[in-house]
Design a protein around this motif. Structure first.
Motif, PDB file in Angstrom:
ATOM      1  N   ASP A   1      45.233  39.904  48.068  1.00  0.00           N
ATOM      2  CA  ASP A   1      44.263  40.017  48.125  1.00  0.00           C
ATOM      3  C   ASP A   1      44.106  38.407  48.104  1.00  0.00           C
ATOM      4  O   ASP A   1      43.825  37.457  48.426  1.00  0.00           O
ATOM      5  CB  ASP A   1      43.806  40.039  46.820  1.00  0.00           C
ATOM      6  N   PHE A   2      45.190  37.996  47.858  1.00  0.00           N
ATOM      7  CA  PHE A   2      45.377  36.066  47.108  1.00  0.00           C
ATOM      8  C   PHE A   2      45.691  35.534  49.028  1.00  0.00           C
ATOM      9  O   PHE A   2      44.975  34.392  48.662  1.00  0.00           O
ATOM     10  CB  PHE A   2      47.048  35.727  45.923  1.00  0.00           C
TER      11      PHE A   2
ATOM     12  N   ILE B   1      33.193  42.497  31.152  1.00  0.00           N
ATOM     13  CA  ILE B   1      34.056  41.917  31.114  1.00  0.00           C
ATOM     14  C   ILE B   1      34.881  41.304  32.361  1.00  0.00           C
ATOM     15  O   ILE B   1      35.502  40.512  32.986  1.00  0.00           O
ATOM     16  CB  ILE B   1      35.511  42.362  29.669  1.00  0.00           C
ATOM     17  N   LEU B   2      34.703  42.868  33.182  1.00  0.00           N
ATOM     18  CA  LEU B   2      35.744  42.966  34.219  1.00  0.00           C
ATOM     19  C   LEU B   2      35.122  41.723  35.084  1.00  0.00           C
ATOM     20  O   LEU B   2      36.297  41.762  36.532  1.00  0.00           O
ATOM     21  CB  LEU B   2      35.913  44.553  34.494  1.00  0.00           C
ATOM     22  N   LYS B   3      34.547  41.156  35.303  1.00  0.00           N
ATOM     23  CA  LYS B   3      34.178  40.640  36.799  1.00  0.00           C
ATOM     24  C   LYS B   3      34.761  39.042  36.230  1.00  0.00           C
ATOM     25  O   LYS B   3      35.160  38.561  37.094  1.00  0.00           O
ATOM     26  CB  LYS B   3      32.545  39.853  35.822  1.00  0.00           C
TER      27      LYS B   3
ATOM     28  N   ASN C   1      33.049  30.288  45.357  1.00  0.00           N
ATOM     29  CA  ASN C   1      32.883  32.149  44.947  1.00  0.00           C
ATOM     30  C   ASN C   1      33.581  32.856  45.983  1.00  0.00           C
ATOM     31  O   ASN C   1      33.615  33.336  46.865  1.00  0.00           O
ATOM     32  CB  ASN C   1      32.349  33.045  44.425  1.00  0.00           C
ATOM     33  N   PHE C   2      35.454  32.082  46.290  1.00  0.00           N
ATOM     34  CA  PHE C   2      35.872  32.969  47.756  1.00  0.00           C
ATOM     35  C   PHE C   2      36.564  33.784  47.599  1.00  0.00           C
ATOM     36  O   PHE C   2      37.120  34.346  48.386  1.00  0.00           O
ATOM     37  CB  PHE C   2      36.970  31.611  47.739  1.00  0.00           C
TER      38      PHE C   2
ATOM     39  N   TRP D   1      41.115  35.425  41.416  1.00  0.00           N
ATOM     40  CA  TRP D   1      42.195  33.335  41.707  1.00  0.00           C
ATOM     41  C   TRP D   1      40.876  32.295  41.489  1.00  0.00           C
ATOM     42  O   TRP D   1      41.086  31.322  41.292  1.00  0.00           O
ATOM     43  CB  TRP D   1      41.842  34.172  43.116  1.00  0.00           C
ATOM     44  N   ASP D   2      39.330  32.426  41.581  1.00  0.00           N
ATOM     45  CA  ASP D   2      38.510  32.082  41.418  1.00  0.00           C
ATOM     46  C   ASP D   2      37.891  31.245  40.154  1.00  0.00           C
ATOM     47  O   ASP D   2      38.042  30.136  39.876  1.00  0.00           O
ATOM     48  CB  ASP D   2      36.594  32.280  41.729  1.00  0.00           C
ATOM     49  N   TYR D   3      38.591  32.222  39.019  1.00  0.00           N
ATOM     50  CA  TYR D   3      38.343  31.427  37.747  1.00  0.00           C
ATOM     51  C   TYR D   3      39.963  30.545  37.229  1.00  0.00           C
ATOM     52  O   TYR D   3      39.946  29.530  36.643  1.00  0.00           O
ATOM     53  CB  TYR D   3      38.570  33.254  36.443  1.00  0.00           C
ATOM     54  N   ILE D   4      40.894  31.262  37.988  1.00  0.00           N
ATOM     55  CA  ILE D   4      42.935  30.750  37.436  1.00  0.00           C
ATOM     56  C   ILE D   4      42.230  29.343  38.252  1.00  0.00           C
ATOM     57  O   ILE D   4      42.632  28.070  37.587  1.00  0.00           O
ATOM     58  CB  ILE D   4      43.778  31.255  37.729  1.00  0.00           C
TER      59      ILE D   4
END
Length: 302
Positions: free
Chosen positions: A129-130, A217-219, A245-246, A253-256
């Motif tokens: 996924d990454f 919260i899982l978003k 939002n990839f 990953w987008d939040y990180i």
């Protein structure tokens, strides 16, 4: 050269026999053909029961085009291109390494068979996924890749089948980049991989569905319809050039890496990309678009 030609021929015949087997055999749970149909029907039922855009038609704009893309890309594309290409590139890569006395196993960090099954699957899922998140960013970053990716972003009304509306070159790019990281991890049982694959397909369908969910919260972990619709927004923020939002399955990953963007409820935002009014509307012309994109761009700018 003869070895590679035989490999391509055997790949075609092997996949064709596999596909015929999938169509007639209902006795194994990891049947990709009927698994795709089941997931699609279930998510479509959710769209019907809990529509986010209530005015959107049941058979939305391009519903049948996207349905065709879904089956073409999931099955026929594999027959035409992907299986033979994957097997040939894999063999060629091994042969090149062999020239210098190496093999793929030389780079293998560990063998997942030596790990608990759940841990091996988790590592496979996270790594793949990454890598795909990064590949997705490349599709937006480079113009020649973006011309392929425009097919997916030409969707004007979101629905589950839009998930698999993409140009045939996209899986070639994704899988080519993904090959080495997965090879480094080690081998995986086909049935085990099917678990991850079905989960990813289900999340992808939900991301594109006419649903107003974000999973609470899982978003912050899983991609979701309320987040992914902003990936398809036509007008990007002024400080963003290549997209937002990839995430494919995971949103983390987008939040990180600070590529997340959900300014408000995006239910009624316009989807597409600049100049999409000139983008081809039928399957064949969309598939051929990248080959003639310069010509299209020149015409649209005149």
């Amino acid at each position: 050269m003869e070895k590679y030609l035989d490999l391509i021929k055997n790949s075609y015949s092997g996949y064709w026999n596999y596909l015929k087997y999938e169509l007639i055999d209902l006795n194994h749970w990891d049947n990709f053909f009927y698994g795709l149909i089941l997931i699609s029907v279930l998510v479509w039922i959710l769209e019907i029961a809990f529509p986010w855009r209530k005015e959107q038609a049941l058979f939305r704009k391009d519903f049948w085009l996207d349905t065709f893309y879904m089956f073409f890309n999931f099955f026929l594309l594999n027959l035409i291109v992907f299986i033979a290409l994957t097997n040939t590139v894999s063999e060629l890569f091994n042969d090149v390494l062999g020239v210098v006395g190496l093999s793929v196993s030389s780079f293998q960090l560990f063998d997942v068979d030596e790990l608990p099954k759940w841990l091996g699957l988790f590592i496979f899922f996270i790594v793949s996924d990454f890598v795909q998140w990064n590949t997705h960013r490349l599709l937006h970053r480079f113009e020649w890749l973006w011309n392929f990716h425009k097919v997916h972003h030409s969707v004007k009304e979101m629905g589950f089948a839009a998930h698999l509306r993409y140009h045939w070159m996209e899986p070639v790019v994704y899988k080519s980049i993904l090959y080495i990281p997965i090879a480094i991890i080690g081998g995986f049982d086909a049935q085990d991989v099917a678990i991850v694959y079905f989960f990813s397909i289900a999340i992808g369908h939900l991301n594109h569905a006419n649903l107003g969910w974000d999973y609470g919260i899982l978003k912050y972990i899983f991609n979701n319809p309320k987040m992914h619709i902003w990936h398809h927004v036509k007008e990007l923020p002024k400080d963003v050039r290549f997209g937002v939002n990839f995430g494919l399955t995971l949103s983390i990953w987008d939040y990180i890496f600070k590529t997340d963007y959900i300014p408000h409820d995006g239910r009624d935002i316009e989807l597409g990309f600049e100049g999409d009014e000139n983008f081809p509307k039928d399957f064949l012309k969309q598939e051929l678009y990248p080959a003639f994109s310069k010509k299209h761009d020149i015409k649209s700018s005149e």
